[in-house]
Scaffold this motif. Structure first.
Motif, PDB file in Angstrom:
ATOM      1  N   UNK A   1      32.264  52.393  31.565  1.00  0.00           N
ATOM      2  CA  UNK A   1      33.250  51.570  32.276  1.00  0.00           C
ATOM      3  C   UNK A   1      33.399  52.044  33.726  1.00  0.00           C
ATOM      4  N   UNK A   2      32.315  52.454  34.322  1.00  0.00           N
ATOM      5  CA  UNK A   2      32.360  52.958  35.701  1.00  0.00           C
ATOM      6  C   UNK A   2      32.449  51.840  36.724  1.00  0.00           C
ATOM      7  N   UNK A   3      31.786  50.724  36.461  1.00  0.00           N
ATOM      8  CA  UNK A   3      31.679  49.650  37.450  1.00  0.00           C
ATOM      9  C   UNK A   3      32.626  48.501  37.115  1.00  0.00           C
ATOM     10  N   UNK A   4      33.062  47.749  38.123  1.00  0.00           N
ATOM     11  CA  UNK A   4      33.927  46.595  37.859  1.00  0.00           C
ATOM     12  C   UNK A   4      33.294  45.649  36.841  1.00  0.00           C
TER      13      UNK A   4
ATOM     14  N   UNK B   1      38.269  44.582  38.969  1.00  0.00           N
ATOM     15  CA  UNK B   1      37.642  44.414  40.275  1.00  0.00           C
ATOM     16  C   UNK B   1      38.267  45.328  41.311  1.00  0.00           C
ATOM     17  N   UNK B   2      39.508  45.759  41.048  1.00  0.00           N
ATOM     18  CA  UNK B   2      40.207  46.672  41.937  1.00  0.00           C
ATOM     19  C   UNK B   2      39.931  48.132  41.618  1.00  0.00           C
ATOM     20  N   UNK B   3      39.021  48.378  40.657  1.00  0.00           N
ATOM     21  CA  UNK B   3      38.669  49.743  40.281  1.00  0.00           C
ATOM     22  C   UNK B   3      39.581  50.373  39.259  1.00  0.00           C
ATOM     23  N   UNK B   4      40.634  49.679  38.844  1.00  0.00           N
ATOM     24  CA  UNK B   4      41.596  50.222  37.887  1.00  0.00           C
ATOM     25  C   UNK B   4      41.087  49.993  36.463  1.00  0.00           C
ATOM     26  N   UNK B   5      41.193  51.042  35.637  1.00  0.00           N
ATOM     27  CA  UNK B   5      40.817  50.926  34.223  1.00  0.00           C
ATOM     28  C   UNK B   5      42.031  50.463  33.431  1.00  0.00           C
ATOM     29  N   UNK B   6      41.845  49.428  32.629  1.00  0.00           N
ATOM     30  CA  UNK B   6      42.953  48.869  31.859  1.00  0.00           C
ATOM     31  C   UNK B   6      42.539  48.672  30.396  1.00  0.00           C
TER      32      UNK B   6
ATOM     33  N   UNK C   1      40.149  34.901  30.794  1.00  0.00           N
ATOM     34  CA  UNK C   1      41.070  35.924  31.281  1.00  0.00           C
ATOM     35  C   UNK C   1      40.386  36.736  32.372  1.00  0.00           C
ATOM     36  N   UNK C   2      41.164  37.139  33.371  1.00  0.00           N
ATOM     37  CA  UNK C   2      40.631  37.990  34.422  1.00  0.00           C
ATOM     38  C   UNK C   2      40.462  39.418  33.925  1.00  0.00           C
ATOM     39  N   UNK C   3      39.785  40.225  34.729  1.00  0.00           N
ATOM     40  CA  UNK C   3      39.581  41.624  34.368  1.00  0.00           C
ATOM     41  C   UNK C   3      40.890  42.408  34.365  1.00  0.00           C
ATOM     42  N   UNK C   4      41.938  41.811  34.950  1.00  0.00           N
ATOM     43  CA  UNK C   4      43.263  42.424  34.907  1.00  0.00           C
ATOM     44  C   UNK C   4      44.092  41.904  33.742  1.00  0.00           C
ATOM     45  N   UNK C   5      43.458  41.102  32.862  1.00  0.00           N
ATOM     46  CA  UNK C   5      44.132  40.574  31.683  1.00  0.00           C
ATOM     47  C   UNK C   5      44.876  39.279  31.892  1.00  0.00           C
ATOM     48  N   UNK C   6      44.982  38.807  33.130  1.00  0.00           N
ATOM     49  CA  UNK C   6      45.737  37.578  33.387  1.00  0.00           C
ATOM     50  C   UNK C   6      44.994  36.350  32.872  1.00  0.00           C
ATOM     51  N   UNK C   7      45.744  35.382  32.408  1.00  0.00           N
ATOM     52  CA  UNK C   7      45.160  34.136  31.918  1.00  0.00           C
ATOM     53  C   UNK C   7      44.726  33.287  33.106  1.00  0.00           C
TER      54      UNK C   7
END
Length: 415
Positions: free
Chosen positions: A95-98, A117-122, A155-161
């Motif tokens: 999980x290193x890359x977006x 995409x912001x580099x944050x692991x969720x 869903x986005x990579x940040x979990x948003x619908x």
């Protein structure tokens, strides 16, 4: 065990005091649980109460057999242990890359961990908010969008619908309130962890001094090489007990491994939620493959509560993740790491993996035999070696604390 009765337990008694088996020895009323407000020996309250977590090691017994064979205990463990502890679900390199993700099952829950995409692991529950399908079905990979294969919700990579096909006309629906449900996700060394408990302490607080003990070994410089998975016919705790017996079984069961360990100098250290077993290494040609692949000044065997083992030698590490399947079965995932994973070292690394798998094969039969024995009317609980089994004692006391707390929470919620 009750403190006043330990001294009365003699070889003439088959079971320690108050250890009762969930079989024909119990009445129908006992099997049903506590009756008339009283705790019966075969209620889950009675089974938990049959273990004395306050007994010092020299006087302690193991957790009783029903803890390994009663499905109610297994269900309580799912909620009170695996649902509240930090669980390893993957490797940081996955999980290193977006957009890179890993999926897993934790305490029966489908989970996905993804790099945004912001580099944050969720971390999220891998459950679509529409009709509960798994949004991501691959074990790992990379995506720009998380697309549910059932009805096409995105869903986005940040979990948003992000989108719902053919959803025009639906009233009283707020898109921002229907994203993926989050879980805690953090990393340590080479590993990714999640915790389903929203009130959980941070990962490093949970790991405690394990962080400082592992750091000098340089495991972050090692590279993933291979994995193996074993499905074993035993309760997950049987496998953990076997790991934590302080090398007690090594001279008898693992002749090759025993040949490179200085068994008399084998040490056991308990602290926080971990146990470290370690031994000086000795040069030996008794078993050529083991002698060639298990090197260094010392062997390090870490166990982190409840179900993670990390084994280190010079230029080598393997991790063992023990996952309960049901009360009688567990799955153990072995990951192997080496200092050099270039093609020139492949044969050596494969030989080293084979040595590790041979040790596991030797353990497998014993663990399955123990599970059968735990169901015998001839066994209730065992005693612990003061010299060798301090790690098991720690494990059983930590487990007892979590299960009793979990049962208390269930009782409070029912009131």
């Amino acid at each position: 065990m009750c403190c006043g009765e330990r001294s009365e337990w003699s070889q003439g008694n088959r079971f320690p005091p108050h250890v009762r088996r969930p079989d024909a020895l119990a009445t129908a009323g006992e099997e049903a649980g506590a009756t008339n407000g009283m705790i019966t020996p075969n209620s889950i309250q009675g089974i938990l109460a049959s273990y004395d977590a306050e007994a010092p090691l020299a006087e302690a017994s193991t957790i009783p057999a029903p803890w390994y064979v009663d499905s109610r205990i297994a269900k309580l463990e799912t909620d009170a242990v695996f649902g509240k502890t930090w669980q390893m679900v993957g490797r940081i390199e996955q999980v290193e890359k977006p957009g890179q993700f890993v999926t897993a099952s934790v305490a029966g829950e489908p989970i996905i961990v993804v790099r945004g995409s912001d580099g944050v692991l969720r971390g999220f529950y891998n459950v679509c908010r529409h009709h509960a399908a798994a949004v991501v079905t691959e074990p790992c990979g990379q995506a720009s969008l998380l697309h549910c294969p059932y009805h096409g919700w995105n869903y986005g990579l940040d979990g948003s619908l992000k989108g719902m096909p053919e959803f025009d006309g639906v009233r009283n629906f707020e898109r921002q309130e229907n994203g993926l449900v989050s879980v805690k996700a953090e990393t340590w060394e080479k590993f990714v962890f999640v915790n389903l408990d929203p009130e959980a302490v941070p990962l490093r607080d949970f790991l405690g001094r394990l962080v400082q003990r592992v750091a000098p070994l340089g495991v972050s410089k090692l590279h993933y090489f291979d994995s193996r998975t074993y499905d074993i016919h035993c309760n997950w705790k049987v496998f953990v007990d076997n790991f934590l017996d302080g090398g007690y079984h090594v001279p008898h069961l693992h002749k090759g491994l025993s040949s490179v360990l200085d068994y008399k100098e084998y040490t056991i250290e308990n602290e926080d939620r971990y146990c470290l077993q370690s031994s000086p290494m000795v040069a030996s040609n008794e078993d050529a493959a083991t002698g060639a692949t298990r090197k260094g000044d010392r062997a390090w065997y870490f166990w982190q509560y409840p179900n993670l083992m990390i084994n280190c030698y010079e230029g080598y590490m393997d991790t063992n993740l023990v996952l309960p399947v049901d009360v009688d079965h567990c799955r153990v995932i072995f990951d192997f790491y080496f200092a050099d994973v270039n093609e020139s070292h492949r044969e050596y690394n494969q030989q080293s993996v084979a040595v590790g798998l041979r040790v596991q094969d030797e353990d497998l039969g014993i663990c399955e035999a123990v599970q059968r024995g735990l169901k015998s009317r001839a066994y209730g609980a065992g005693r612990l070696s003061v010299r060798r089994e301090a790690g098991e004692h720690l494990f059983h006391r930590l487990l007892a604390a979590d299960l009793k707390a979990g049962l208390g929470e269930k009782a409070a919620a029912a009131d």
